[in-house]
Structure formats: structure tokens, C-alpha cells
Motif scaffolding. Structure first.
Motif, PDB file in Angstrom:
ATOM      1  N   PRO A 295      43.798  42.939  37.041  1.00  0.00           N
ATOM      2  CA  PRO A 295      43.115  44.067  37.685  1.00  0.00           C
ATOM      3  C   PRO A 295      41.854  44.457  36.909  1.00  0.00           C
ATOM      4  O   PRO A 295      41.810  44.376  35.677  1.00  0.00           O
ATOM      5  N   VAL A 296      40.841  44.861  37.661  1.00  0.00           N
ATOM      6  CA  VAL A 296      39.588  45.333  37.063  1.00  0.00           C
ATOM      7  C   VAL A 296      39.182  46.623  37.761  1.00  0.00           C
ATOM      8  O   VAL A 296      39.639  46.915  38.876  1.00  0.00           O
ATOM      9  N   PHE A 297      38.309  47.396  37.093  1.00  0.00           N
ATOM     10  CA  PHE A 297      37.848  48.649  37.677  1.00  0.00           C
ATOM     11  C   PHE A 297      36.638  48.382  38.567  1.00  0.00           C
ATOM     12  O   PHE A 297      35.696  47.675  38.180  1.00  0.00           O
ATOM     13  N   LEU A 303      38.278  52.553  41.896  1.00  0.00           N
ATOM     14  CA  LEU A 303      39.704  52.190  41.851  1.00  0.00           C
ATOM     15  C   LEU A 303      39.875  50.909  41.059  1.00  0.00           C
ATOM     16  O   LEU A 303      38.915  50.150  40.855  1.00  0.00           O
ATOM     17  N   ALA A 304      41.094  50.665  40.621  1.00  0.00           N
ATOM     18  CA  ALA A 304      41.426  49.400  39.981  1.00  0.00           C
ATOM     19  C   ALA A 304      41.831  48.417  41.071  1.00  0.00           C
ATOM     20  O   ALA A 304      42.702  48.704  41.888  1.00  0.00           O
ATOM     21  N   VAL A 305      41.175  47.263  41.105  1.00  0.00           N
ATOM     22  CA  VAL A 305      41.453  46.251  42.137  1.00  0.00           C
ATOM     23  C   VAL A 305      41.674  44.910  41.466  1.00  0.00           C
ATOM     24  O   VAL A 305      41.334  44.710  40.296  1.00  0.00           O
TER      25      VAL A 305
END
Length: 367
Positions: A295-297, A303-305
Motif C-alpha cells: 500500500p502507498v499513500f 487515502l492509502a491504496v
């Protein structure tokens, strides 16, 4: 009078047989060779000789397949059914550029399907018009016999015999749709027999056509005997050498080459400046997706996706529909440029408090 046992069953068009004896590969009386195709590969790999009756064929199609000899080619797919078993045969012509494997087989099959009246017993079909038999191609009307009673019911039905070189047809005088057509090759016997209606002409069909026993009464007795002798003679002649009705004229090789249309690639101009990325294809081709990516911001979504695949951006995922922009015609583009230039000049004039030279002349001011 019964037919010879050898002629009792016409199996060649109604069965599928493998590994035939040499004598069974010989042509049956009435059967003709309309084309001979050499260098044909049984692509599915069924070894040995085989005979496929056209009556067993469900459909014939042309599909791409992989040949052991020629690689990826178009082949003839023949889907058949015999009894309760289905068979699929795949044949490939090893002769490059020749469409005869497709054109000959498919043309003969179409002719076979359209000529079933020559070979099959038919009940209640549209074969009579205005008390006249609709003759088939190659069919000749030999005689008509009126006053023939069909004894299928207790009271009987009065009708007419039509005797041809292909079949025996009876139809009711009061209702033309009440009729029966019996090809000679489907007759097992024709004889005179005593019945509760007196002497009757009895026509018995073979088991393949249902094993019917048809009774007809013809008066007087001399006329009955004459009709019976005529039918026995015709059955003997045309059951041993029947008119099968399949007509096919093979075209020359030069003409058949135009029957298959080769797919040619269109000359397309690719615009590499505005390339559309196929996001769906990239993600659907992603092999093992059992484990998510790190996950990355996302600053855009706050949001974190899951991280996006290399070569794509988050904007690409939102724009999954292909770009539908098309280049505008040159005339339309020039018109829009003129409109845009006129609009810019208008904006500049409104922003400039000092009127231009042209405007002062219009107002009558001296320079």
C-alpha cells in the motif's frame, strides 16, 4: 416380391464406419465420384479408413487449427452423430491455396440435404398442387392411377397413384395434404394380398424408414394386377440402381480459388503521439493476483491504496475507457482557429482603454 438382400439396406449415406473392408469401399449402384481430393490430412489423428454418411452430418464449418504438416491453417470441421454417439472429424488440405476441400464437401452436403425426397419416405408434405405431383429434378412421371383406396382407416380414403422413376406417391382426392411418398429404395416388398376389403396391393417398407405396411385397393382386379406388376418392375430396377438426386458440377481449379476470401491487413496509420494504454488488458493478464501489492499513500485521494503497476498512473485507472478523440477535418480546424483568433482580438480590445485607429476612424475622430 421381395428385393435382393444386398439391396435391402442403403447404409452408405446413413452410417459412420471405420476400418472398412476393401469391398465396402467400392461404389454402390447409383453412387458416383464427383471429386477426388489428394493430400488431405486427418488432423485429429484417427487412423485407418473411414466412411461418413451425409445423413450423419450435423454441421460442417471452417475453423483455424494446427496441422502437423502445415502448422496453423484453416481446416474442415465435420460434426456428426451416429446412433447415440457424436464424432468430430478435422480434415486439412496439404495443397497450399486450394479451396476444393471446403467447396466440394460443403456443396455436396447442401445438395444432399435439399434432395431428401429422392431417398426418404415422406408423409403429409407439400408435394401436390392442383391435383398434380410436383416433380423433382431428374424425376419423370410414368403413369397416374385414379380410384385408389388407401386402407389405413376402416372406411378408406379415395385417392390417386403417381408412379415415377423415383417413387410411388399417393394423395387423397378430398385433401391433397393427406399424402405419402415412398422411394423405391425404401420398399422391402410389393405384393397382392387378401384383406378384409378384398384383394389389396400391399407395399412394405424397410426398417430404416419405419417398417410401414401400406394397403391400397384398386378395382377391377385386372387393373390391380397391372399396377402391382409395374411397381414390382420399377422397384427391381431403381432399388438396384436408384436415382439418389444429388447433383454437383465441379468447378475448374481456377474458379474455385476465388471461393475462399483471404483476410488482408488494412493499411493503418498509427498515431504514436497520443498512445492509449490498455489498462484492463494489463491487469487481466496479471498472473497470480493472490497477494496484493504494497500500500502507498495517494495525495489525490488522500487515502492509502494498492501501488499501481509499473508504467501506469492512478489517472490511467480512472480513464479506463479508450480515448474517443478523432482528428477533426482540416476545414473545421481552420474555422475554429479563426473563431479563436477573433475572440482573442475582442478580448484585447475590451482590455485596452485607448481605442484603436480603426475604431477612431469609425467614430469620425481625426488622427
Amino acid at each position: 416380391m421381395s428385393r435382393p438382400y444386398a439391396m435391402e439396406l442403403l447404409w452408405q449415406d446413413r452410417e459412420i464406419r471405420f476400418d472398412l473392408e476393401l469391398r465396402l469401399l467400392n461404389l454402390r449402384p447409383g453412387e458416383k465420384v464427383v471429386d477426388r481430393l489428394d493430400l488431405v490430412e486427418d488432423t485429429k489423428g484417427n487412423n485407418g479408413d473411414k466412411a461418413i454418411g451425409y445423413n450423419c452430418v450435423l454441421c460442417i464449418t471452417i475453423k483455424p487449427t494446427h496441422s502437423k504438416q502445415r502448422g496453423n491453417v484453416e481446416a474442415l470441421f465435420v460434426l456428426t452423430k451416429f446412433g447415440q454417439t457424436r464424432f468430430e472429424f478435422i480434415f486439412t488440405s496439404l495443397e497450399t491455396g486450394s479451396p476444393r476441400l471446403f467447396s466440394s464437401v460443403m456443396a455436396v452436403h447442401r445438395s444432399y440435404e435439399s434432395s431428401r425426397a429422392y431417398r426418404d419416405l415422406k408423409l403429409r408434405t407439400a408435394i401436390i398442387a392442383d391435383k398434380r405431383l410436383k416433380l423433382l429434378p431428374q424425376e419423370e412421371l410414368l403413369s397416374e392411377v385414379t380410384g385408389v383406396w388407401n386402407l389405413s382407416s376402416d372406411q378408406g380414403n379415395l385417392g390417386t397413384f403417381c408412379v415415377t422413376n423415383v417413387r410411388l406417391v399417393w394423395f387423397a382426392t378430398m385433401n391433397e395434404a393427406f399424402n405419402i411418398s415412398v422411394p423405391y429404395m425404401q420398399m422391402k416388398s410389393v405384393r397382392i394380398k387378401d384383406s378384409k376389403f378384398g384383394l389389396a396391393l400391399v407395399v412394405e417398407t424397410i426398417a430404416q424408414s419405419g417398417g410401414y405396411v401400406l394397403g391400397f385397393r384398386i378395382d377391377p382386379a385386372d387393373k390391380l394386377k397391372s399396377v402391382a406388376q409395374e411397381l414390382q418392375s420399377l422397384q427391381r430396377v431403381y432399388s438396384s440402381d436408384p436415382v439418389l438426386g444429388v447433383q454437383f458440377d465441379r468447378l475448374p481449379e481456377e474458379e474455385t480459388r476465388g471461393l475462399l476470401v483471404e483476410q488482408e491487413q488494412d493499411d493503418l496509420e498509427m498515431d504514436e503521439g497520443d498512445e492509449q494504454k490498455d489498462v484492463f488488458a494489463a491487469y487481466l493478464s496479471d498472473g497470480d493476483k493472490s497477494v496484493d501489492r504494497e500500500p502507498v499513500f495517494s495525495p489525490e485521494l488522500e487515502l492509502a491504496v494498492e501501488s499501481v503497476k509499473d508504467g501506469f498512473t492512478l489517472q490511467d485507472l480512472w480513464a479506463v475507457l479508450p480515448d474517443t478523440k478523432q482528428k477533426k477535418p482540416e476545414q473545421q480546424q481552420q474555422q475554429e482557429e479563426k473563431e479563436q483568433q477573433r475572440w482573442q482580438e475582442q478580448q484585447e480590445s475590451e482590455a485596452d482603454p485607448e481605442p484603436r485607429q480603426s475604431q477612431r476612424e469609425e467614430l469620425g475622430e481625426s488622427s
